[in-house]
Design an enzyme around this catalytic site. Sequence first.
Site, PDB file in Angstrom:
ATOM      1  N   ASP A   9      22.383  -9.539  31.737  1.00 44.37           N
ATOM      2  CA  ASP A   9      21.899 -10.079  30.473  1.00 44.37           C
ATOM      3  C   ASP A   9      21.201 -11.403  30.799  1.00 44.37           C
ATOM      4  O   ASP A   9      21.480 -12.018  31.840  1.00 44.37           O
ATOM      5  CB  ASP A   9      23.097 -10.298  29.541  1.00 44.37           C
ATOM      6  CG  ASP A   9      22.731 -11.001  28.263  1.00 44.37           C
ATOM      7  OD1 ASP A   9      21.733 -10.601  27.633  1.00 44.37           O
ATOM      8  OD2 ASP A   9      23.425 -11.973  27.898  1.00 44.37           O
ATOM      9  N   LEU A  10      20.311 -11.849  29.923  1.00 45.41           N
ATOM     10  CA  LEU A  10      19.592 -13.112  30.176  1.00 45.41           C
ATOM     11  C   LEU A  10      20.257 -14.284  29.471  1.00 45.41           C
ATOM     12  O   LEU A  10      20.827 -15.167  30.109  1.00 45.41           O
ATOM     13  CB  LEU A  10      18.134 -12.965  29.724  1.00 45.41           C
ATOM     14  CG  LEU A  10      17.240 -14.209  29.844  1.00 45.41           C
ATOM     15  CD1 LEU A  10      17.238 -14.761  31.262  1.00 45.41           C
ATOM     16  CD2 LEU A  10      15.819 -13.878  29.385  1.00 45.41           C
TER      17      LEU A  10
END
Length: 221
Positions: A9-10
């Site tokens: 995930d960012l």
Amino acid sequence: MKPALLLFDLDGTLSDPGEGITKSVQYALLKMGIREPDLKKLEGFVGPPLQVSFAERYSFSEQEVERAVSYYRERFIEKGMFENKVYDGIPKLLSGLKQEGYKLAVATSKPSVFAEEILKFFQIERFFDFVAGSSLDGKGASKTEIILSVMNHFQGVHKEEMVMIGDRKHDIIGAVNTGIRSIGVTYGYGSMEELEEACPSVLVSSVEELKRLLLKNTVQL
């Protein structure tokens, strides 16, 4: 089985975008006639698709959601995107993983065009083999859809060799829905309770602990 493909995930996992996202949401709400001076109350917008958060938190209609997202992006594109910082240790972790032969992908509900710009800004785009995000109109923004997009790109990698790493329940639920393992990170924006309820394969509390898990194999996934 040791994983071959790691999906990161960012927001809240690779970087801390809290300031830029909350200030851009605050700006959008003000344009919609809602004053919210407390940025802490807007931290729930970090992670989930914007369209979902505006609809759920403010009961906006579909048309109001479109307006709010448009206002949000006015500020986000100008400055909010860069009111952001990579968590300490992330570049070193990514470098080490590539040296160990891992395939790395970003799996984010953020529009791909913004995700790619942020990775370039922090000079970490070179570590990733693929970036999967949503479209600007919000389509394909669920984490399940994002993970399926990564799977489709890496068709030669088996599910058993994939691990999703994220800080919100949506990351873990997406992993469960697609049949892959997951690592919940508690240093981001999801609470311990939120992550535990989603049932990740394992939880870690820091980038250093994540590094030990993946590079020194101290915990069996």
